[in-house]
Write a protein that holds these residues in place. Sequence first.
Motif, PDB file in Angstrom:
ATOM      1  N   VAL A 142       0.855  -1.187   0.000  1.00 27.47           N
ATOM      2  CA  VAL A 142       0.000   0.000   0.000  1.00 27.47           C
ATOM      3  C   VAL A 142       0.891   1.237   0.000  1.00 27.47           C
ATOM      4  O   VAL A 142       1.835   1.333   0.781  1.00 27.47           O
ATOM      5  N   HIS A 143       0.593   2.158  -0.886  1.00 29.88           N
ATOM      6  CA  HIS A 143       1.297   3.450  -0.909  1.00 29.88           C
ATOM      7  C   HIS A 143       0.317   4.565  -0.571  1.00 29.88           C
ATOM      8  O   HIS A 143      -0.743   4.690  -1.205  1.00 29.88           O
ATOM      9  N   ILE A 144       0.672   5.366   0.444  1.00 29.91           N
ATOM     10  CA  ILE A 144      -0.110   6.553   0.792  1.00 29.91           C
ATOM     11  C   ILE A 144       0.842   7.730   0.946  1.00 29.91           C
ATOM     12  O   ILE A 144       2.060   7.558   1.099  1.00 29.91           O
ATOM     13  N   THR A 145       0.306   8.942   0.948  1.00 26.77           N
ATOM     14  CA  THR A 145       1.141  10.130   1.044  1.00 26.77           C
ATOM     15  C   THR A 145       0.301  11.326   1.471  1.00 26.77           C
ATOM     16  O   THR A 145      -0.931  11.280   1.451  1.00 26.77           O
ATOM     17  N   ASP A 146       0.974  12.382   1.899  1.00 24.13           N
ATOM     18  CA  ASP A 146       0.352  13.690   2.162  1.00 24.13           C
ATOM     19  C   ASP A 146      -0.864  13.596   3.090  1.00 24.13           C
ATOM     20  O   ASP A 146      -1.973  13.969   2.721  1.00 24.13           O
ATOM     21  N   LEU A 147      -0.625  13.127   4.285  1.00 22.78           N
ATOM     22  CA  LEU A 147      -1.703  13.014   5.273  1.00 22.78           C
ATOM     23  C   LEU A 147      -2.214  14.387   5.701  1.00 22.78           C
ATOM     24  O   LEU A 147      -3.419  14.593   5.851  1.00 22.78           O
ATOM     25  N   HIS A 148      -1.301  15.310   5.978  1.00 18.07           N
ATOM     26  CA  HIS A 148      -1.655  16.680   6.384  1.00 18.07           C
ATOM     27  C   HIS A 148      -2.721  16.688   7.491  1.00 18.07           C
ATOM     28  O   HIS A 148      -3.756  17.347   7.362  1.00 18.07           O
ATOM     29  N   MET A 149      -2.451  15.978   8.569  1.00 11.79           N
ATOM     30  CA  MET A 149      -3.457  15.862   9.623  1.00 11.79           C
ATOM     31  C   MET A 149      -3.477  17.070  10.551  1.00 11.79           C
ATOM     32  O   MET A 149      -2.434  17.566  10.960  1.00 11.79           O
TER      33      MET A 149
ATOM     34  N   LYS B 115       0.633  23.109  10.320  1.00 17.46           N
ATOM     35  CA  LYS B 115       1.293  23.907  11.368  1.00 17.46           C
ATOM     36  C   LYS B 115       0.716  23.680  12.766  1.00 17.46           C
ATOM     37  O   LYS B 115       1.399  23.916  13.751  1.00 17.46           O
ATOM     38  N   ASN B 116      -0.531  23.226  12.863  1.00 20.47           N
ATOM     39  CA  ASN B 116      -1.151  23.067  14.191  1.00 20.47           C
ATOM     40  C   ASN B 116      -1.616  21.632  14.437  1.00 20.47           C
ATOM     41  O   ASN B 116      -2.624  21.401  15.107  1.00 20.47           O
ATOM     42  N   THR B 117      -0.874  20.674  13.943  1.00 21.60           N
ATOM     43  CA  THR B 117      -1.252  19.275  14.099  1.00 21.60           C
ATOM     44  C   THR B 117      -1.275  18.869  15.571  1.00 21.60           C
ATOM     45  O   THR B 117      -0.370  19.209  16.334  1.00 21.60           O
ATOM     46  N   ASP B 118      -2.315  18.141  15.945  1.00 15.10           N
ATOM     47  CA  ASP B 118      -2.424  17.615  17.306  1.00 15.10           C
ATOM     48  C   ASP B 118      -1.537  16.376  17.428  1.00 15.10           C
ATOM     49  O   ASP B 118      -1.741  15.390  16.721  1.00 15.10           O
ATOM     50  N   LYS B 119      -0.566  16.435  18.317  1.00 14.44           N
ATOM     51  CA  LYS B 119       0.412  15.356  18.456  1.00 14.44           C
ATOM     52  C   LYS B 119      -0.254  14.034  18.831  1.00 14.44           C
ATOM     53  O   LYS B 119       0.078  12.975  18.288  1.00 14.44           O
ATOM     54  N   ASN B 120      -1.177  14.073  19.777  1.00 14.17           N
ATOM     55  CA  ASN B 120      -1.834  12.844  20.229  1.00 14.17           C
ATOM     56  C   ASN B 120      -2.645  12.199  19.113  1.00 14.17           C
ATOM     57  O   ASN B 120      -2.674  10.975  18.978  1.00 14.17           O
TER      58      ASN B 120
ATOM     59  N   TYR C 154       8.391  21.591   9.249  1.00 12.68           N
ATOM     60  CA  TYR C 154       7.867  22.635  10.126  1.00 12.68           C
ATOM     61  C   TYR C 154       7.983  22.231  11.591  1.00 12.68           C
ATOM     62  O   TYR C 154       8.123  23.061  12.478  1.00 12.68           O
ATOM     63  N   ASN C 155       7.914  20.912  11.833  1.00 11.02           N
ATOM     64  CA  ASN C 155       8.085  20.408  13.204  1.00 11.02           C
ATOM     65  C   ASN C 155       8.625  18.980  13.121  1.00 11.02           C
ATOM     66  O   ASN C 155       7.923  18.023  13.433  1.00 11.02           O
ATOM     67  N   ILE C 156       9.876  18.870  12.674  1.00  8.17           N
ATOM     68  CA  ILE C 156      10.478  17.555  12.468  1.00  8.17           C
ATOM     69  C   ILE C 156      10.621  16.798  13.777  1.00  8.17           C
ATOM     70  O   ILE C 156      10.582  15.563  13.805  1.00  8.17           O
ATOM     71  N   GLU C 157      10.750  17.516  14.891  1.00  3.13           N
ATOM     72  CA  GLU C 157      10.854  16.863  16.200  1.00  3.13           C
ATOM     73  C   GLU C 157       9.567  16.123  16.536  1.00  3.13           C
ATOM     74  O   GLU C 157       9.588  14.986  17.021  1.00  3.13           O
ATOM     75  N   LEU C 158       8.441  16.759  16.276  1.00  2.00           N
ATOM     76  CA  LEU C 158       7.140  16.121  16.499  1.00  2.00           C
ATOM     77  C   LEU C 158       6.992  14.892  15.616  1.00  2.00           C
ATOM     78  O   LEU C 158       6.596  13.815  16.083  1.00  2.00           O
ATOM     79  N   VAL C 159       7.306  15.043  14.340  1.00  2.00           N
ATOM     80  CA  VAL C 159       7.183  13.936  13.386  1.00  2.00           C
ATOM     81  C   VAL C 159       8.050  12.759  13.810  1.00  2.00           C
ATOM     82  O   VAL C 159       7.586  11.606  13.868  1.00  2.00           O
TER      83      VAL C 159
END
Length: 254
Positions: A45-52, A83-88, A113-118
């Motif tokens: 399965v290939h997926i991309t660009d979730l942008h959650m 930019k405002n993704t919920d970490k949980n 934008y937030n590689i630490e979170l990712v």
Amino acid sequence: MRKIRYLFYVLIFILIYSFFIEPFSVKKTDLHIDVPNLDLKIKIVHITDLHMYKYIFFHEKILDKIKEEKPDIILYTGDSIIKNTDKNDLNKFFKKLSEIAPVYTVYGNWDYYNIELVNNVYNKNNIHVINDNTINVFFDNFSIKLIGLPIYKKISYVDTTESNYTIVLEHIPDTIFYNKEVFDQANLILAGHTHGGQVYIPFITKFFIKKYSFYLKGKINFKDNKIMYINRGLGAWFNIRFLAPPEILIITLN
């Protein structure tokens, strides 16, 4: 006057469809590839660009559709956040995704934008990051080499070890053309980034997007049976899509 009224109704319908219907639909696309000397069937399965932003019913729908396929591996080509993704909530999605099958990924431009979170979410859920790296995955005696291309630069080291099949993961489609050594050994190249134009108007969308990508969406055939596939992705800017529905690519190696 009647024509103006009809035009107004059509415009309202298009807006409702583009903001509230198509962005929450999910279309599966099948890609069957015949591979010499392969004695088994491998499903990818290939997926991309979730942008959650937040975990909603749409993400449950995505996971259910992936689970139905019973993939051997999942390949993901980046852009998990905005930019405002919920970490949980991001953690919830990738936890459930990793429970379906092993996940291999590269970074997208938005991830920085937030590689630490990712990275925190990926590490917590055993998501295998192969950005600027290479890994071999084995299915009995059949090996698939996964090469992860970084964005905005050439890969640091090109692994030329022989394998039965080579898949390149990249976020931006054009990246492969700045990595000739990788292109030469690739059998399948998977990319995202373009969202399929997101608002797709034939000829017009392609004209405006070509400065960002040589190709817009779908399958491209090169010589020597080399294939590139640009996935329309799952998320969208401003949550609008028109004639470019979210996509899950189902790859079957026969």
